[in-house]
Design an enzyme around this catalytic site. Structure first.
Site, PDB file in Angstrom:
ATOM      1  N   SER A  41      -6.602  -1.915  -4.771  1.00 41.69           N
ATOM      2  CA  SER A  41      -7.629  -2.886  -5.526  1.00 41.69           C
ATOM      3  C   SER A  41      -8.594  -3.312  -4.463  1.00 41.69           C
ATOM      4  CB  SER A  41      -6.536  -3.998  -5.574  1.00 41.69           C
ATOM      5  OG  SER A  41      -5.988  -4.706  -4.559  1.00 41.69           O
ATOM      6  N   THR A  42      -8.575  -3.551  -3.291  1.00 42.72           N
ATOM      7  CA  THR A  42      -9.746  -3.841  -2.484  1.00 42.72           C
ATOM      8  C   THR A  42     -10.778  -3.017  -2.556  1.00 42.72           C
ATOM      9  OG1 THR A  42      -7.887  -4.879  -1.202  1.00 42.72           O
ATOM     10  CG2 THR A  42     -10.134  -4.926  -0.240  1.00 42.72           C
TER      11      THR A  42
ATOM     12  N   GLY B 101       0.494   2.275   0.217  1.00 46.33           N
ATOM     13  CA  GLY B 101       0.859   1.548  -0.859  1.00 46.33           C
ATOM     14  C   GLY B 101       0.711   1.928  -2.097  1.00 46.33           C
ATOM     15  N   GLY B 102      -0.730   2.460  -2.574  1.00 44.41           N
ATOM     16  CA  GLY B 102      -1.216   3.082  -3.586  1.00 44.41           C
ATOM     17  C   GLY B 102      -0.988   4.772  -3.765  1.00 44.41           C
TER      18      GLY B 102
ATOM     19  N   ASP C  87      -2.628  -1.714   3.968  1.00 43.34           N
ATOM     20  CA  ASP C  87      -1.523  -2.602   3.406  1.00 43.34           C
ATOM     21  C   ASP C  87      -1.242  -3.551   4.781  1.00 43.34           C
ATOM     22  OD1 ASP C  87      -0.824  -1.405   1.052  1.00 43.34           O
ATOM     23  OD2 ASP C  87      -0.730   0.356   2.001  1.00 43.34           O
TER      24      ASP C  87
ATOM     25  N   ASP D 251     -12.017   1.509   3.046  1.00 41.44           N
ATOM     26  CA  ASP D 251     -10.766   1.798   2.371  1.00 41.44           C
ATOM     27  C   ASP D 251     -10.045   0.563   2.740  1.00 41.44           C
ATOM     28  OD1 ASP D 251      -8.676   2.523   1.003  1.00 41.44           O
ATOM     29  OD2 ASP D 251      -8.393   4.545   2.151  1.00 41.44           O
TER      30      ASP D 251
ATOM     31  N   GLU E 118      -6.525   9.848   1.863  1.00 45.02           N
ATOM     32  CA  GLU E 118      -7.466   8.864   2.526  1.00 45.02           C
ATOM     33  C   GLU E 118      -7.203   9.115   4.023  1.00 45.02           C
ATOM     34  OE1 GLU E 118      -6.044   5.021  -0.214  1.00 45.02           O
ATOM     35  OE2 GLU E 118      -4.570   5.556   1.369  1.00 45.02           O
TER      36      GLU E 118
HETATM   37  C1  5RP Z   1      -3.476   3.253  -1.195  1.00 43.40           C
HETATM   38  C2  5RP Z   1      -3.746   2.635   0.081  1.00 43.40           C
HETATM   39  C3  5RP Z   1      -4.475   0.945  -0.040  1.00 43.40           C
HETATM   40  O1  5RP Z   1      -5.545   0.933   0.696  1.00 43.40           O
HETATM   41  C4  5RP Z   1      -3.829  -0.125   0.096  1.00 43.40           C
HETATM   42  O2  5RP Z   1      -2.421   0.195  -0.324  1.00 43.40           O
HETATM   43  C5  5RP Z   1      -3.995  -1.414   0.112  1.00 43.40           C
HETATM   44  O3  5RP Z   1      -4.253  -1.649  -1.319  1.00 43.40           O
HETATM   45  P1  5RP Z   1      -4.759  -2.970  -2.040  1.00 43.40           P
HETATM   46  O4  5RP Z   1      -6.361  -3.069  -1.460  1.00 43.40           O
HETATM   47  O5  5RP Z   1      -4.642  -3.070  -3.537  1.00 43.40           O
HETATM   48  O6  5RP Z   1      -4.014  -4.115  -1.397  1.00 43.40           O
HETATM   49  O7  5RP Z   1      -3.573   2.700   1.194  1.00 43.40           O
HETATM   50  O8  5RP Z   1      -2.643   4.360  -0.838  1.00 43.40           O
END
Ligand code: 5RP
Length: 262
Positions: free
Chosen positions: A35-36, A104-105, A92, A89, A111
């Site tokens: 989301s970020t 987390g995604g 978490d 990027d 990445e």
């Molecule tokens: C995806 C990631 C994201 O950068 C991480 O989960 C942070 O996500 P968000 O910005 O939605 O909190 O590592 O694999």
């Protein structure tokens, strides 16, 4: 509209907005996932449309690729780009040494490959992601589907000898089936509560057959941009040893806030 955003979304937005200020004409840019990172892609798209910024982006997931195309950021594969100037990027968790937990995604593999192939990695996050010690957020690892339950048992056995507070391992689900990543693998989440030695853990986990990659990013992040709900932004550069504060106004165009689905 900006006024309707929650404080956490405002924090993510201002971190993203500040970070795209590091992007210059002609750069090859790694585009993170989450989301970020989605705010960052939207802010980059705004610069492309309004300033005529000329860049190419290398996305770290199919959903980031779709968003980049939708906002007008030209994308190429990592093989086409070969090496990148900068990757931006989310994360978490991030500690004082800018070691990260990511995944987390479920995009940690692409990445990590993209961030490692970049001169500079900038992490954007809201203040809640900063921690004294990594591990409250479950550590994701990507494993191949073949024999994944054996891999899980090997991971559990390996954790016995590592400095952690808890040792539960779960497979990430998508409905009633394991979630499948962009690379057709599964994700195991390691519920550790505290990771005593992240560097050691990152090395040891990748020795286990079946483990493709882990979500610990050690010595990869160069700059951390932390956003706050009131528009304040802190930029910490680990190489320069500097920390600077900034303030970002909420004045983007309407279309940056439309169709938010990440
Ligand atoms: C995806 C990631 C994201 O950068 C991480 O989960 C942070 O996500 P968000 O910005 O939605 O909190 O590592 O694999």
């Amino acid at each position: 509209m900006a006024a309707d955003l929650s404080p956490i979304d405002k924090a993510k937005f201002v971190a993203a907005k500040r970070a795209v200020g590091f992007v210059e004409n002609g750069m090859k840019v790694g585009l993170g996932t989450g989301s970020t990172a989605a705010w960052m892609v939207r802010c980059l798209g705004e610069r492309v449309r309004e300033e005529g910024l000329k860049i190419v982006g290398v996305p770290t997931s199919t959903r980031t690729a779709e968003l980049a195309r939708a906002v007008g950021v030209k994308i190429v594969s990592l093989d086409e780009a070969k090496w990148l100037d900068i990757t931006i990027d989310g994360a978490d968790e991030v500690d004082q040494n800018l070691a990260l937990i990511k995944g987390g995604g479920a995009a940690l593999l692409q990445e990590k490959i993209v961030a490692t192939a970049s001169d500079q990695m900038i992490v954007i996050a809201d203040a809640a992601k900063e921690v004294q010690q990594l591990g409250a957020f479950p550590l994701p690892i990507e494993v191949i589907p073949f024999g994944w339950q054996t891999t899980k048992a090997l991971v559990e056995e390996t954790l016995e000898s590592l400095d952690v507070l808890a040792r539960e391992v779960t497979v990430r689900m998508n409905g009633d089936r394991p979630l499948v990543t962009d690379e057709s693998n599964y994700i195991l989440d390691l519920h550790l509560r505290r990771i005593g030695n992240p560097r050691q853990m990152a090395l040891i986990l990748n020795q286990i057959p079946g483990v493709v990659e882990n979500g610990l990013f050690i010595d990869i992040c160069d700059i951390l941009v932390i956003g706050h709900g009131d528009g304040r932004v802190t930029v910490r550069d680990i190489n320069a040893g500097s920390e600077t504060d900034d303030h970002i106004q909420f004045s983007p165009s309407d279309n940056i806030f439309s169709n938010l689905d990440d």
